[in-house]
Design a protein around this motif. Structure first.
Motif, PDB file in Angstrom:
ATOM      1  N   HIS A 183      13.910  -3.892   3.859  1.00  0.00           N
ATOM      2  CA  HIS A 183      13.159  -3.426   4.574  1.00  0.00           C
ATOM      3  C   HIS A 183      12.317  -4.133   5.358  1.00  0.00           C
ATOM      4  O   HIS A 183      11.187  -3.689   5.957  1.00  0.00           O
ATOM      5  N   GLY A 185      10.272  -6.811   4.459  1.00  0.00           N
ATOM      6  CA  GLY A 185       8.862  -7.140   4.064  1.00  0.00           C
ATOM      7  C   GLY A 185       8.964  -8.456   3.405  1.00  0.00           C
ATOM      8  O   GLY A 185       9.543  -9.137   3.152  1.00  0.00           O
ATOM      9  N   PHE A 223       4.551  -4.933   3.690  1.00  0.00           N
ATOM     10  CA  PHE A 223       5.189  -4.614   4.718  1.00  0.00           C
ATOM     11  C   PHE A 223       4.343  -4.001   5.884  1.00  0.00           C
ATOM     12  O   PHE A 223       3.273  -3.441   5.538  1.00  0.00           O
ATOM     13  N   GLY A 224       4.849  -4.193   7.070  1.00  0.00           N
ATOM     14  CA  GLY A 224       3.947  -3.655   8.342  1.00  0.00           C
ATOM     15  C   GLY A 224       2.672  -4.476   8.606  1.00  0.00           C
ATOM     16  O   GLY A 224       2.235  -5.247   7.903  1.00  0.00           O
ATOM     17  N   ALA A 269       7.984   3.517  -2.431  1.00  0.00           N
ATOM     18  CA  ALA A 269       7.969   2.490  -1.145  1.00  0.00           C
ATOM     19  C   ALA A 269       9.230   2.782  -0.200  1.00  0.00           C
ATOM     20  O   ALA A 269       9.317   2.549   0.807  1.00  0.00           O
ATOM     21  N   HIS A 270      10.323   2.823  -1.069  1.00  0.00           N
ATOM     22  CA  HIS A 270      11.754   2.910  -0.231  1.00  0.00           C
ATOM     23  C   HIS A 270      11.446   4.356   0.457  1.00  0.00           C
ATOM     24  O   HIS A 270      11.922   4.396   1.551  1.00  0.00           O
ATOM     25  N   LEU A 273       9.248   3.325   3.562  1.00  0.00           N
ATOM     26  CA  LEU A 273       9.623   2.466   4.455  1.00  0.00           C
ATOM     27  C   LEU A 273      10.976   2.974   5.207  1.00  0.00           C
ATOM     28  O   LEU A 273      11.020   2.693   6.485  1.00  0.00           O
ATOM     29  N   THR A 274      11.759   3.571   4.667  1.00  0.00           N
ATOM     30  CA  THR A 274      12.749   4.561   5.198  1.00  0.00           C
ATOM     31  C   THR A 274      12.424   5.537   6.266  1.00  0.00           C
ATOM     32  O   THR A 274      13.008   5.605   7.336  1.00  0.00           O
ATOM     33  N   ALA A 276       9.607   5.082   8.132  1.00  0.00           N
ATOM     34  CA  ALA A 276       8.752   4.121   8.812  1.00  0.00           C
ATOM     35  C   ALA A 276       7.442   4.860   9.219  1.00  0.00           C
ATOM     36  O   ALA A 276       6.992   4.880  10.230  1.00  0.00           O
ATOM     37  N   ARG A 280       0.328  -0.040   6.821  1.00  0.00           N
ATOM     38  CA  ARG A 280       0.524  -1.083   6.058  1.00  0.00           C
ATOM     39  C   ARG A 280       0.702  -0.867   4.607  1.00  0.00           C
ATOM     40  O   ARG A 280      -0.105  -0.092   4.219  1.00  0.00           O
ATOM     41  N   LEU A 281       1.647  -1.534   3.868  1.00  0.00           N
ATOM     42  CA  LEU A 281       2.186  -0.976   2.463  1.00  0.00           C
ATOM     43  C   LEU A 281       2.137  -2.543   1.602  1.00  0.00           C
ATOM     44  O   LEU A 281       2.674  -3.355   2.123  1.00  0.00           O
TER      45      LEU A 281
END
Length: 470
Positions: A183, A185, A223-224, A269-270, A273-274, A276, A280-281
């Motif tokens: 993803h 990250g 992520f993000g 989380a998957h 993130l999948t 979108a 922010r993670l």
């Protein structure tokens, strides 16, 4: 954990897909109006009663399946169970199927999600056949969201089901690293004695007795770059002997699942993130094995946590809250917009609510209502429990600031939640999950299971003011 396993997906829309009728016992007298006279007579002659999950294939003159009846059970069966029609996915012959009955969007989404979840098989050590029947996503449902939910759930189940010999702290970290790479990250891990230098002393204390190749570690993923900050903290105790307060054999048998909180936050989380989700993670997982050795922590040792609070160890088997405490203190330094912990933390939660209904804790009534509503929508049951202030005294021993295992045997889930709250910045939500399905149920085979992730995903727009974006 590999990502090349089959992913749960819907069949593409097609008029050639076989029609699928959902039928309740109350619908049986009217079947003649929904089917051809021949098929109505066939269903009656076959003794189809529309019990929950019953399947009847209707053939043409050549014996080819041209329609299917799936039983939905009576009102009481539907009230008691989730995904009760999902076993059809495993019972039908190969082919594509389309739901032609008019259902509410919520009912259609439950049926479709249950169909996807029914396809799970844990086949790492034994070849198993996955269902070959595929469902066309019903009109009006968010197919991408349902597929992401199922994919995240499959990841969680695989992680929990994998034995500790193949899912130690290093293996869990490798899975997280693969997720971060997939993803886009960042990924970092702090291992062994480096935890002391990084001021994560309680994670180190819990895991230091393990073998060198199973050393404790903190997994840290981000992520993000824009949007509110959501931080997920998952308990990653990959196996729990109980430490020097060793568990009896009957209690140790399922301890491969003691990293169920970590597995659940990785699955969540998957999903995020999948899809979108615009946020922010950050994901923090203290990954340890609570083992027995000459350097294991001892009862009545006093540890100093990352945030400076001292903790008297009155039971080395209450280790999960220790590793979570350091991770929560670290997460709180960044002042996230929402901080969440998920953990297979207490047997007391199971005594209170059983294996199917995890409690969650928050001080925010509005957030609690949003999570509770989302749990109903996502068919992911939860129940709010209180941070009861009168019990604060129970976690305050005479020797140190906090006691990791108050005596008395009462309110164990609440006192554990109160302990964690001492390390967490608000707004904070804690989930005390079980992470295990004791016996098979529709869409949930016996074994590892995610709890709370779908509810939290569904609640995120309200919790973080995302305007319904997903």
């Amino acid at each position: 954990m590999s990502y090349d396993a089959p992913q749960p997906t819907f069949a593409p829309p097609s008029d050639a897909a076989i029609p699928l009728h959902l039928v309740t016992p109350a619908d049986l007298p009217d079947l003649a109006g929904r089917l051809s006279p021949q098929h109505a007579a066939f269903a009656q002659g076959a003794g189809f009663t529309a019990g929950a999950g019953d399947v009847l294939c209707l053939p043409d003159a050549d014996g080819k399946v041209v329609a299917v009846l799936v039983g939905m059970g009576n009102d009481e069966a539907r009230r008691r169970g989730r995904f009760i029609a999902s076993p059809a996915a495993s019972r039908l012959p190969a082919g594509d199927y389309r739901l032609i009955d008019t259902l509410s969007t919520a009912a259609a989404a439950e049926f479709a999600l249950g169909w996807l979840l029914e396809g799970y098989r844990f086949d790492r050590y034994r070849k198993l056949t996955r269902p070959a029947a595929r469902l066309v996503a019903p009109a009006g449902v968010n197919a991408a969201e349902l597929q992401a939910m199922a994919a995240g759930e499959f990841l969680t189940r695989d992680l929990i089901n994998t034995p500790a010999a193949d899912m130690g702290p290093a293996d869990l970290a490798a899975t997280a690293e693969a997720l971060a790479a997939r993803h886009g990250g960042s990924f970092a891990v702090t291992v062994g004695d480096d935890l002391l230098a990084a001021n994560l002393p309680m994670i180190h204390a819990v895991g230091r007795a393990a073998a060198a190749d199973r050393a404790p570690r903190l997994i840290d993923m981000s992520f993000g770059t824009s949007g509110p900050l959501l931080t997920l903290v998952g308990k990653g105790v990959c196996f729990d002997t109980g430490g020097l307060n060793i568990k009896p054999a009957g209690s140790m048998g399922l301890m491969k699942k003691d990293m169920g909180g970590a597995a659940t936050v990785l699955g969540l989380a998957h999903m995020i993130l999948t899809l979108a989700v615009p946020l922010r993670l950050r994901v923090l997982i203290p990954a340890v094995e609570n083992s027995i050795s000459g350097n294991a922590m001892r009862p009545q040792d006093v540890l100093t946590a990352r945030n400076g609070l001292t903790v008297e160890i009155n039971n080395t088997d209450a280790e999960g809250r220790l590793v979570l405490a350091d991770a929560l203190a670290l997460a709180s330094e960044e002042k996230p917009d929402l901080l969440v912990s998920m953990a297979t933390l207490t047997g007391a939660a199971r005594v209170a609510l059983g294996p199917d209904v995890p409690p969650f804790y928050t001080d925010d009534d509005a957030m609690a209502a949003q999570i509770a509503a989302a749990a109903v929508t996502a068919r992911d049951p939860l129940w709010r429990m209180p941070f009861h202030p009168a019990y604060e005294a129970l976690i305050e021993p005479a020797v140190a600031d906090l006691d990791n295992a108050p005596g008395g045997g009462m309110a164990g889930s609440i006192t554990a939640a109160l302990f964690l709250r001492r390390f967490a910045a608000a707004p904070y939500v804690h989930f005390d999950i079980y992470g295990w399905q004791p016996s098979a149920a529709p869409a949930r085979p016996k074994g590892g299971v995610g709890q709370g992730a779908r509810a939290l995903l569904t609640a995120l727009p309200a919790l973080l003011g995302l305007g319904g974006a997903r």
